[in-house]
Structures are given as C-alpha cells and as structure tokens.
Motif scaffolding. Structure first.
Motif, short mmCIF file in Angstrom:
data_model
loop_
_atom_site.label_atom_id
_atom_site.label_comp_id
_atom_site.label_asym_id
_atom_site.label_seq_id
_atom_site.Cartn_x
_atom_site.Cartn_y
_atom_site.Cartn_z
N HIS A 319 -14.38 -16.69 22.81
CA HIS A 319 -13.87 -16.48 21.47
C HIS A 319 -14.02 -17.80 20.71
CE1 HIS A 319 -12.55 -12.59 22.75
NE2 HIS A 319 -11.90 -12.36 21.63
N PHE A 320 -13.81 -17.77 19.43
CA PHE A 320 -14.15 -18.92 18.61
C PHE A 320 -13.16 -20.07 18.82
CE2 PHE A 320 -15.78 -15.75 15.17
CZ PHE A 320 -16.68 -15.23 16.07
N PRO A 321 -13.60 -21.32 18.59
CA PRO A 321 -12.67 -22.46 18.65
C PRO A 321 -11.53 -22.29 17.65
CG PRO A 321 -14.96 -23.19 18.43
CD PRO A 321 -14.96 -21.71 18.21
N ASP A 322 -10.36 -22.79 18.02
CA ASP A 322 -9.20 -22.86 17.13
C ASP A 322 -8.78 -21.51 16.57
OD1 ASP A 322 -7.15 -24.45 16.03
OD2 ASP A 322 -8.18 -24.58 14.09
N SER A 323 -9.10 -20.43 17.30
CA SER A 323 -8.75 -19.09 16.81
C SER A 323 -7.25 -18.90 16.57
CB SER A 323 -9.26 -18.03 17.77
OG SER A 323 -10.66 -17.93 17.70
N PRO A 324 -6.34 -19.51 17.38
CA PRO A 324 -4.92 -19.31 17.09
C PRO A 324 -4.49 -19.77 15.70
CG PRO A 324 -5.21 -20.15 19.31
CD PRO A 324 -6.55 -20.25 18.64
N ASN A 325 -5.31 -20.64 15.08
CA ASN A 325 -5.00 -21.13 13.74
C ASN A 325 -5.87 -20.50 12.66
OD1 ASN A 325 -2.91 -23.03 14.51
ND2 ASN A 325 -4.53 -24.26 15.43
N HIS A 326 -6.62 -19.45 13.01
CA HIS A 326 -7.48 -18.76 12.03
C HIS A 326 -7.25 -17.25 12.18
CE1 HIS A 326 -10.02 -22.22 10.75
NE2 HIS A 326 -9.70 -22.68 11.95
N ALA A 327 -6.43 -16.71 11.30
CA ALA A 327 -6.05 -15.30 11.42
C ALA A 327 -7.22 -14.34 11.28
CB ALA A 327 -4.99 -14.97 10.36
#
Length: 352
Positions: A319-327
């Motif tokens: 999955h993409f980097p930093d996904s927890p901070n990109h809704a």
C-alpha cells in the motif's frame, strides 16, 4: 521437504536457521527465520546455468554488523508492521494520536527501530501442491514499536514448480492498527557479472506515481507518468533516465487495477546479459521501485561481492507510503474480525 541448516547466532544468543526450498527444475531459495529474510535465490540464465540473483550474506552476523545496521538496506527482509514511511512518525486513529520511532530522518521507516526484519520468526517448513513451503509466524504485541493491538502475522513462502516465488501474507489484530507488509529483496539478474542494474530493462504496469517531498513522504498528488522519467509503461533501462530523478528511483507507483479483486501485473524486468526475466504480480495497489541509491560499497556480501550504488533493485509490493495520514489513499487500517490477505508472486524465466 525443504532442508534446514544453522545460520548462526544473533547478538542476544538466539540460534537461527536457514531453510532452503528447491523446485522440480532445480531452482532454490534460501530463507532465514531471522527477519524472514531471503538470503539467496538461484535461478537459471539463458544457458541453463543456475546462479544467485539477490543481495545478502551467508551468515546472520552479516545482517547484524554495525556497518549493515548503520546503512539499513533491509536486504531480503520481511517488512512490518508498516512498510515504507510514515510522516514524522505520527498518525491518528480513532481520535488518538500514536507516536512511532523516527528512524529515517524526520520519518518512521519500515516498522521502526526493531521492525519485523530484526525479529526471529517461528518457522515451519513443509510442502504443498504447488511446491515446497516455509511458513513463518510472529506475534507483534500491543504497543510494540508504538503500534496498537496484538497483531498475529503469518507469511508463507512457496517455491512453485512453475519457477515462481509466491509470498502469501496474512494477519489478524485485536485492535485497529496500520499494517503494510512487504518483502525487501534486492535483485540483480546478473549478480556477480555486473556491478549494477542500470542496464536492466523495466516495465511497470502503472500510469501514475505518488509524488514525494524531499524526505520521500507523499504530497498526496498521484501524478500521471507520461512525458516523465517515471514512465515505465513501455520498457526502459533503469539507467536511461535515472539522472533526471534527484537521488534515483525510490518511489511508489500506483498500479493499474486488474479485473476484480485478484492479482494484477506489477512489473516485468529483463536482463539482456543473462537472458533472465522477472515478472511480478500482486494483489497490492502499489509497488515501490527502488534502485539501491544508498548502497555505497561499504558492504561485502556473499562470494566477496561488494555492493556499490545501484547494485540491486527492489520491487516492494505494498500500500502507499504514509497512508494513515492520507484519507484518500487505499486504507491500511486493519480491524478486528477482518483478516488481512495479500499475495505477491515473483516469477522467473529466460529469453533466449
């Protein structure tokens, strides 16, 4: 059944093993339960000669040396809880902010100070209808490296009789938590004959990539690749346009969706010198294409080979980097009662 041999002892005195899987055509992959690490992978070239195509060491001490730990290349390791970066080591989940280690400049990388690459997994060699297998399991306890929830992880490596290395990832949790599992193998399809992979020809089945800032955190923009050095929709040599990318390739490509929810093509790599091909399919939405930009010749691996800049490339399905901070990115939050299932296949062949 796979064979089991000693792979040495970790710094804390734990004995670790090396498991070697062999298929009907003589292909071999060796994996240690230290970090679930792929240490070698023998596949034939166009003349039928078997040789190793991944970077690594022949003893666990290589993966624990001060030089290795300082440079942190993660050769061949299983990566978790969260593969790739989380900005500033922070994310908010269900109204609570969590703080993780910042072990890559200002950011969190590959699970923290002691990610899944540095733990000893429970290992069970076996066989299946597809070929020899190695099942690795690990319980990441609530609070480990700052992550919430007890996470039970199982990874099954299968060396199939049709010449592929299949990796099945699964996980369950008792509390919502971010999870992004991948493998960090560095490939060089002419390892030992070529010092770098710049002549390898790469196709990526992706029409967009995630734009990043100067710390390699996504800005949120998914930019179309046409007209840029990120366009691998048709084959290009790695070295052809790499100088146009500051620092080299270390980016997430947004894979074109396949039909349904099953596996879809991710990448095809061809090495003219050896004739070898590597085809990657995955159920993941992205792939991190990394070209060994930070290797600098300080590490010497198997057979006395020194690993300099661009000595290998990685295709980390993810999955993409930093996904927890990109809704608006594909979600990476695993919830109780909803198991994670993910599969990536690295298939090997030759062009005569």
């Amino acid at each position: 059944m796979p064979t089991t041999t000693s792979f040495g002892t970790t710094h804390d005195g734990t004995a670790v093993q090396l498991y070697t899987l062999t298929n009907a055509h003589g292909l071999q992959v060796s994996i240690t339960n230290y970090g679930g690490t792929i240490t070698s992978l023998l596949v034939p070239d166009k003349d039928g000669k078997l040789s190793d195509i991944v970077l690594g060491f022949d003893n666990v001490s290589g993966y624990q040396s001060p030089e290795y730990l300082k440079s942190g290349p993660y050769f061949g390791a299983l990566i978790g809880r969260y593969g790739n970066r989380i900005a500033k080591g922070k994310f908010t989940l269900d109204g609570k902010q969590y703080t993780l280690a910042t072990n890559n400049g200002p950011n969190h990388l590959h699970g923290g100070q002691k990610g899944f690459d540095k733990v000893v997994w429970q290992a069970e060699p076996g066989t299946s209808a597809d070929g020899q297998t190695l099942t690795l399991s690990y319980l990441s306890k609530d609070g480990e490296e700052g992550y919430p929830g007890n996470l039970n992880v199982m990874v099954v490596y299968t060396l199939t009789n049709d010449d592929a290395l299949k990796i099945d990832y699964s996980a369950t949790t008792d509390k919502a938590t971010p999870v992004n599992l991948t493998n960090h193998a560095y490939f060089n399809l002419s390892l030992g004959q070529s010092d770098d992979v710049l002549e390898h020809e790469v196709t990526l089945h992706a029409s967009r990539y995630t734009v990043v800032d100067d710390t390699l955190i996504p800005t949120g923009e998914l930019r179309p690749v046409p007209g840029s050095p990120f366009d691998f929709t048709r084959p290009h040599h790695i070295g052809e346009r790499i100088e146009q990318v500051p620092g080299g390739y270390d980016h997430n490509w947004v894979l074109n969706p396949g039909s349904g929810d099953g596996a879809h093509p991710a990448a095809l790599v061809y090495d003219f010198a050896s004739g070898r091909t590597l085809t990657v399919t995955t159920t993941e939405p992205g792939v991190q294409f990394y070209t060994g930009n930070f290797l600098d010749g300080t590490l010497q691996g198997k057979d006395g080979i020194t690993y300099g800049k661009h000595a290998g490339f990685c295709l980390e399905t993810q999955h993409f980097p930093d996904s927890p901070n990109h809704a608006d990115f594909p979600g990476t939050i695993l919830h109780p009662g909803t198991p994670l299932q993910s599969t990536t296949v690295y298939a090997f062949g030759v062009r005569k």
